[in-house]
Design a protein around this motif. Structure first.
Motif, PDB file in Angstrom:
ATOM      1  N   ILE A  71      -9.131  19.778   3.208  1.00  0.00           N
ATOM      2  CA  ILE A  71      -9.228  21.127   4.527  1.00  0.00           C
ATOM      3  C   ILE A  71      -8.512  22.071   3.466  1.00  0.00           C
ATOM      4  CG2 ILE A  71      -7.145  21.494   6.198  1.00  0.00           C
ATOM      5  CD1 ILE A  71      -6.733  18.608   6.545  1.00  0.00           C
ATOM      6  N   ALA A  72      -7.841  22.508   2.396  1.00  0.00           N
ATOM      7  CA  ALA A  72      -7.104  23.808   2.585  1.00  0.00           C
ATOM      8  C   ALA A  72      -8.863  24.511   1.760  1.00  0.00           C
ATOM      9  CB  ALA A  72      -6.288  24.347   1.260  1.00  0.00           C
ATOM     10  N   ILE A  81      -2.063  14.366   8.027  1.00  0.00           N
ATOM     11  CA  ILE A  81      -3.748  14.940   7.998  1.00  0.00           C
ATOM     12  C   ILE A  81      -3.328  15.168   9.105  1.00  0.00           C
ATOM     13  CG2 ILE A  81      -5.822  14.442   7.877  1.00  0.00           C
ATOM     14  CD1 ILE A  81      -5.316  11.985   6.404  1.00  0.00           C
ATOM     15  N   LEU A  82      -3.173  14.970  10.240  1.00  0.00           N
ATOM     16  CA  LEU A  82      -3.670  15.697  12.062  1.00  0.00           C
ATOM     17  C   LEU A  82      -2.418  17.024  11.965  1.00  0.00           C
ATOM     18  CD1 LEU A  82      -4.614  12.640  14.317  1.00  0.00           C
ATOM     19  CD2 LEU A  82      -5.633  13.935  13.259  1.00  0.00           C
ATOM     20  N   PHE A 141       8.065   1.546  -1.083  1.00  0.00           N
ATOM     21  CA  PHE A 141       7.774   2.558  -1.754  1.00  0.00           C
ATOM     22  C   PHE A 141       6.213   2.626  -2.027  1.00  0.00           C
ATOM     23  CE2 PHE A 141       6.060   3.923  -6.143  1.00  0.00           C
ATOM     24  CZ  PHE A 141       6.690   5.223  -5.802  1.00  0.00           C
ATOM     25  N   SER A 142       5.277   1.668  -2.456  1.00  0.00           N
ATOM     26  CA  SER A 142       3.871   1.541  -2.643  1.00  0.00           C
ATOM     27  C   SER A 142       3.384   1.755  -1.117  1.00  0.00           C
ATOM     28  CB  SER A 142       3.600  -0.172  -2.650  1.00  0.00           C
ATOM     29  OG  SER A 142       4.163  -0.301  -3.320  1.00  0.00           O
ATOM     30  N   SER A 143       4.302   1.804   0.205  1.00  0.00           N
ATOM     31  CA  SER A 143       3.018   2.051   1.708  1.00  0.00           C
ATOM     32  C   SER A 143       3.557   3.674   1.842  1.00  0.00           C
ATOM     33  CB  SER A 143       4.104   1.273   2.922  1.00  0.00           C
ATOM     34  OG  SER A 143       3.543   2.035   3.633  1.00  0.00           O
ATOM     35  N   LEU A 144       4.726   4.348   0.939  1.00  0.00           N
ATOM     36  CA  LEU A 144       4.939   5.806   0.624  1.00  0.00           C
ATOM     37  C   LEU A 144       3.419   6.571  -0.153  1.00  0.00           C
ATOM     38  CD1 LEU A 144       8.209   6.273   0.675  1.00  0.00           C
ATOM     39  CD2 LEU A 144       7.284   6.404   3.035  1.00  0.00           C
ATOM     40  N   VAL A 145       3.619   6.049  -0.972  1.00  0.00           N
ATOM     41  CA  VAL A 145       1.961   6.081  -2.532  1.00  0.00           C
ATOM     42  C   VAL A 145       1.154   6.550  -1.637  1.00  0.00           C
ATOM     43  CG1 VAL A 145       0.695   5.436  -4.391  1.00  0.00           C
ATOM     44  CG2 VAL A 145       3.805   5.225  -4.703  1.00  0.00           C
ATOM     45  N   ILE A 146       0.690   5.542  -1.178  1.00  0.00           N
ATOM     46  CA  ILE A 146      -0.390   5.096  -0.404  1.00  0.00           C
ATOM     47  C   ILE A 146      -0.125   6.117   0.367  1.00  0.00           C
ATOM     48  CG2 ILE A 146      -2.345   3.836   1.279  1.00  0.00           C
ATOM     49  CD1 ILE A 146      -0.766   1.710   0.084  1.00  0.00           C
ATOM     50  N   THR A 147       0.467   6.694   1.040  1.00  0.00           N
ATOM     51  CA  THR A 147       0.220   7.903   2.188  1.00  0.00           C
ATOM     52  C   THR A 147      -0.291   9.256   1.546  1.00  0.00           C
ATOM     53  OG1 THR A 147       1.770   6.356   4.101  1.00  0.00           O
ATOM     54  CG2 THR A 147       1.663   9.250   4.335  1.00  0.00           C
ATOM     55  N   ASN A 148       1.168   9.536   0.634  1.00  0.00           N
ATOM     56  CA  ASN A 148       0.539  10.414   0.231  1.00  0.00           C
ATOM     57  C   ASN A 148      -0.544  10.434  -1.047  1.00  0.00           C
ATOM     58  OD1 ASN A 148       3.304  12.529  -0.563  1.00  0.00           O
ATOM     59  ND2 ASN A 148       3.784   9.949  -0.083  1.00  0.00           N
ATOM     60  N   ILE A 149      -1.200  10.232  -1.375  1.00  0.00           N
ATOM     61  CA  ILE A 149      -2.575   9.444  -1.786  1.00  0.00           C
ATOM     62  C   ILE A 149      -3.622  10.120  -0.551  1.00  0.00           C
ATOM     63  CG2 ILE A 149      -4.871   8.880  -3.128  1.00  0.00           C
ATOM     64  CD1 ILE A 149      -2.023   6.973  -4.563  1.00  0.00           C
ATOM     65  N   VAL A 150      -3.852   9.159   0.403  1.00  0.00           N
ATOM     66  CA  VAL A 150      -4.466   9.802   1.147  1.00  0.00           C
ATOM     67  C   VAL A 150      -4.466  11.475   1.514  1.00  0.00           C
ATOM     68  CG1 VAL A 150      -5.562   9.435   3.091  1.00  0.00           C
ATOM     69  CG2 VAL A 150      -5.124   7.275   1.938  1.00  0.00           C
ATOM     70  N   TYR A 151      -2.618  12.211   1.931  1.00  0.00           N
ATOM     71  CA  TYR A 151      -2.243  12.402   2.130  1.00  0.00           C
ATOM     72  C   TYR A 151      -2.931  14.674   1.164  1.00  0.00           C
ATOM     73  CZ  TYR A 151       0.210  16.777   3.439  1.00  0.00           C
ATOM     74  OH  TYR A 151       0.776  17.936   3.663  1.00  0.00           O
ATOM     75  N   ILE A 152      -2.460  13.538   0.685  1.00  0.00           N
ATOM     76  CA  ILE A 152      -2.536  15.243  -1.012  1.00  0.00           C
ATOM     77  C   ILE A 152      -4.362  15.314  -0.769  1.00  0.00           C
ATOM     78  CG2 ILE A 152      -2.030  15.631  -3.142  1.00  0.00           C
ATOM     79  CD1 ILE A 152       0.428  14.200  -2.887  1.00  0.00           C
ATOM     80  N   ALA A 153      -4.951  13.886  -0.646  1.00  0.00           N
ATOM     81  CA  ALA A 153      -6.878  14.294  -0.958  1.00  0.00           C
ATOM     82  C   ALA A 153      -7.019  15.633   0.278  1.00  0.00           C
ATOM     83  CB  ALA A 153      -7.431  13.178  -1.070  1.00  0.00           C
ATOM     84  N   SER A 207       3.115  19.218  -2.539  1.00  0.00           N
ATOM     85  CA  SER A 207       2.441  18.512  -1.454  1.00  0.00           C
ATOM     86  C   SER A 207       3.524  17.648  -2.066  1.00  0.00           C
ATOM     87  CB  SER A 207       1.152  18.189  -2.020  1.00  0.00           C
ATOM     88  OG  SER A 207      -0.089  19.095  -0.986  1.00  0.00           O
ATOM     89  N   LEU A 208       3.746  17.245  -2.536  1.00  0.00           N
ATOM     90  CA  LEU A 208       3.834  16.377  -3.586  1.00  0.00           C
ATOM     91  C   LEU A 208       6.425  16.603  -3.177  1.00  0.00           C
ATOM     92  CD1 LEU A 208       3.217  15.767  -7.523  1.00  0.00           C
ATOM     93  CD2 LEU A 208       3.321  14.405  -5.506  1.00  0.00           C
ATOM     94  N   THR A 209       5.965  17.380  -2.822  1.00  0.00           N
ATOM     95  CA  THR A 209       7.856  17.355  -2.560  1.00  0.00           C
ATOM     96  C   THR A 209       7.742  16.861  -0.897  1.00  0.00           C
ATOM     97  OG1 THR A 209       7.012  19.463  -1.066  1.00  0.00           O
ATOM     98  CG2 THR A 209       7.721  20.327  -2.736  1.00  0.00           C
TER      99      THR A 209
END
Length: 265
Positions: free
Chosen positions: A143-144, A23-24, A126-138, A161-163
């Motif tokens: 930000i955009a 995010i940063l 896998f769950s850790s990555l899913v959590i990371t990406n949900i928060v990141y995409i939001a 972002s899903l890439t």
């Protein structure tokens, strides 16, 4: 399930750190966009002075760069690098940490199969990555919307972002196979960084050559952001290639781990 929740809890701190880091990085780049768009002509003249090969290597596409999503594409080249390190780190530590921390004999004496152990650890990563990406995409969407100078497609933003997530899955799989093949990994971070940066620079070299076939050598080049912006879709051949890499690496990991000798303390 106990192994799954134990692993998920163990990844909690790193998940938070990596999510905040992504995010940063996004915030750092996207905060520059308003000034970039305001002086677009000056920046364009400046960037045109760079050799085309250099622009391709660092992901600068002058056709799209001065739109909010085009600029986000440039930022993604660095965001995916960070995401790949997170995933590679998770994958490499899945099995190797048991040997490194001398807990393998304790774990393998439990009434669970090796397949169950790998599956539980894999699902936790896998769950850790899913959590990371949900928060990141939001966060990326928020930000955009705050720095935009004109309206943009949220669907395209999500596709772009899903890439990050898809590339993470590839490096997670590569990390897993590495963790079961290498007898003892002393430093997970060293192995993760060297592997990810090797593929990253390989991707940069393939971009400068302009040869389409060389894109298959690096997961970082499986998703052409210019193509996504134009077609609102991913390139099928590279998606299939990425899926094959993931499936083969994970299947090989299960096979090797169930057959290999695990040395007790």
């Amino acid at each position: 399930m106990n192994i799954f929740f134990h692993e998920l809890k163990a990844y909690r701190k790193s998940t938070i750190i990596w999510t905040v880091s992504l995010i940063l990085v996004t915030l750092l780049f996207m905060s520059m966009f308003p000034a970039f768009a305001r002086d677009a002509e000056e920046f364009k003249k400046l960037l045109e002075g760079y050799p085309e090969g250099v622009r391709k290597a660092i992901g600068l596409n002058l056709e799209n760069l001065f739109s909010i999503l085009g600029f986000y594409c440039y930022a993604l080249s660095f965001i995916t690098l960070c995401g790949a390190i997170q995933a590679m780190n998770l994958g490499t530590s899945i099995v190797s940490k048991e040997v490194r921390e001398k807990t393998a004999d304790f774990l393998l004496t439990k009434p669970v199969t090796r397949t169950t152990i790998v599956t539980s650890k894999l699902l936790a990563a896998f769950s850790s990555l899913v959590i990371t990406n949900i928060v990141y995409i939001a966060a990326a969407a928020i930000i955009a919307s705050q720095v935009k100078t004109e309206d943009f497609s949220l669907k395209l933003l999500i596709l772009l972002s899903l890439t990050v997530f898809f590339i993470q899955l590839i490096f997670l799989a590569l990390g897993i196979i590495l963790s079961v093949v290498v007898p003892k990994i002393k430093s997970v971070l060293t192995v993760s960084l060297s592997t990810v940066f090797a593929f990253y620079f390989l991707g940069m070299l393939s971009a400068t050559s302009g040869e389409e076939g060389k894109r298959y050598l690096s997961p970082f080049k499986y998703f052409d952001t210019a193509y996504i912006l134009k077609h609102s879709a991913y390139e099928t051949s590279f998606m299939i290639t990425g899926l094959i890499v993931i499936v083969v690496a994970i299947c090989a990991s299960y096979f090797v781990y169930t057959k290999k000798d695990i040395h007790a303390v």
